[in-house]
Design an enzyme around this catalytic site. Structure first.
Site, PDB file in Angstrom:
ATOM      1  N   LEU A 134      -2.622  -4.695  -5.407  1.00  0.00           N
ATOM      2  CA  LEU A 134      -1.878  -3.727  -4.607  1.00  0.00           C
ATOM      3  C   LEU A 134      -2.105  -2.364  -5.232  1.00  0.00           C
ATOM      4  O   LEU A 134      -2.173  -2.234  -6.456  1.00  0.00           O
ATOM      5  CB  LEU A 134      -0.370  -4.048  -4.620  1.00  0.00           C
ATOM      6  CG  LEU A 134       0.083  -5.367  -3.987  1.00  0.00           C
ATOM      7  CD1 LEU A 134       1.587  -5.556  -4.202  1.00  0.00           C
ATOM      8  CD2 LEU A 134      -0.249  -5.401  -2.505  1.00  0.00           C
ATOM      9  N   ASP A 135      -2.230  -1.342  -4.389  1.00  0.00           N
ATOM     10  CA  ASP A 135      -2.396   0.011  -4.905  1.00  0.00           C
ATOM     11  C   ASP A 135      -1.232   0.370  -5.826  1.00  0.00           C
ATOM     12  O   ASP A 135      -0.101  -0.110  -5.646  1.00  0.00           O
ATOM     13  CB  ASP A 135      -2.452   1.025  -3.760  1.00  0.00           C
ATOM     14  CG  ASP A 135      -3.680   0.853  -2.879  1.00  0.00           C
ATOM     15  OD1 ASP A 135      -4.636   0.171  -3.312  1.00  0.00           O
ATOM     16  OD2 ASP A 135      -3.668   1.401  -1.760  1.00  0.00           O
ATOM     17  N   ARG A 136      -1.487   1.249  -6.764  1.00  0.00           N
ATOM     18  CA  ARG A 136      -0.462   1.593  -7.748  1.00  0.00           C
ATOM     19  C   ARG A 136       0.856   2.056  -7.121  1.00  0.00           C
ATOM     20  O   ARG A 136       1.928   1.625  -7.553  1.00  0.00           O
ATOM     21  CB  ARG A 136      -0.996   2.660  -8.711  1.00  0.00           C
ATOM     22  CG  ARG A 136      -0.024   2.986  -9.833  1.00  0.00           C
ATOM     23  CD  ARG A 136      -0.654   3.741 -10.977  1.00  0.00           C
ATOM     24  NE  ARG A 136       0.257   3.740 -12.117  1.00  0.00           N
ATOM     25  CZ  ARG A 136      -0.065   4.163 -13.339  1.00  0.00           C
ATOM     26  NH1 ARG A 136      -1.266   4.623 -13.587  1.00  0.00           N
ATOM     27  NH2 ARG A 136       0.827   4.115 -14.317  1.00  0.00           N
ATOM     28  N   ARG A 193      -3.014   2.101   4.563  1.00  0.00           N
ATOM     29  CA  ARG A 193      -2.711   3.526   4.435  1.00  0.00           C
ATOM     30  C   ARG A 193      -3.594   4.373   5.346  1.00  0.00           C
ATOM     31  O   ARG A 193      -3.109   5.235   6.088  1.00  0.00           O
ATOM     32  CB  ARG A 193      -2.870   3.953   2.973  1.00  0.00           C
ATOM     33  CG  ARG A 193      -1.943   3.204   2.034  1.00  0.00           C
ATOM     34  CD  ARG A 193      -2.338   3.334   0.562  1.00  0.00           C
ATOM     35  NE  ARG A 193      -2.204   4.716   0.105  1.00  0.00           N
ATOM     36  CZ  ARG A 193      -2.511   5.099  -1.132  1.00  0.00           C
ATOM     37  NH1 ARG A 193      -3.004   4.220  -2.004  1.00  0.00           N
ATOM     38  NH2 ARG A 193      -2.367   6.366  -1.484  1.00  0.00           N
TER      39      ARG A 193
END
Length: 239
Positions: free
Chosen positions: A72-74, A175
């Site tokens: 997962l993205d930060r 996103r």
């Protein structure tokens, strides 16, 4: 224990962060701001925190095996799954590659999506130097086909709660694809939201992961509670 990493508050993994655990797998409710694997920031990664948690819990002085199967993205929160054995790592990797992992995300945006539900297909190209992904309507050199389904599920005070079911798993996919609807995620100034969050997080939460256990052959359904960060609590009664 909490410490500061590059402006992010970093916490050790404890029992309350664990969503699912057996001898083969462990799922964590990731905080926005945690990096899944070590990167060039040098900040402590979530997989290292989980290794320490397992070593403490099961008294493994020589450390514990842990395999990373997805990321997962930060700035994103929610459920993330790790493998506790090499056997389960191989099998879970195959589940992801064959798209037998059903993932559900929740996103909050400020613009109503038009249409309010649908299927998005784009071809994505990531610029690794800038860590930004661009979406194209047609295939271009170096692009990866990316697909998701979405639907508006609630409106609250000028915010719109969207459920997203990604069919593919590309870097920054949700996103950038939501931004093509003129619906950048709250706090995501990388993809069009006018300002970033002071906490350096975005309103994207990996809510649910459903799959058949790769060793036990039993259905698994893991749900990650929403973050308690002063923002997400407003939406709890809507889901």
């Amino acid at each position: 224990m909490a410490k500061i990493d590059k402006g992010y508050i970093s916490y050790d993994v404890t029992d309350k962060d664990v969503l699912f655990e057996d001898n083969h797998l462990i799922a964590i409710n990731k905080r926005g701001g945690d990096i899944v694997q070590i990167d060039d920031t040098g900040d402590e990664s979530l997989d290292e925190k989980v290794k320490k948690y397992i070593a403490r819990k099961y008294n493994k002085p020589n450390g514990a095996f842990l395999g990373v199967v997805h990321r997962l993205d930060r700035p994103v929160s929610g459920v993330i799954l790790f493998a506790r054995t090499s056997k389960s790592l191989d099998r879970v990797n195959k589940l992801f590659k064959s798209r037998q992992m059903h993932k559900t995300y929740l996103a909050v945006v400020r613009n109503r999506p038009v249409p309010e539900s649908g299927n998005l297909v784009h071809w994505l190209v990531k610029n690794p130097q800038k860590n930004v992904t661009k979406a194209y309507d047609q295939e271009v050199p170096g692009s990866l086909r990316s697909e998701l389904n979405y639907k508006l599920i609630a409106e609250l005070g000028g915010y719109y709660l969207i459920e997203v079911d990604p069919i593919t798993g590309r870097p920054h996919q949700i996103r950038v694809q939501l931004s093509t609807l003129d619906c950048p995620i709250v706090g995501d100034n990388k993809y069009g939201y006018p300002r970033g969050s002071l906490k350096k997080t975005i309103a994207l939460h990996a809510r649910r992961l459903q799959f058949v256990h790769p060793v036990k052959n039993e259905p698994v359904d893991i749900v990650a509670p929403l973050p308690h960060d002063g923002f997400w609590e407003k939406f709890e009664h809507l889901i």
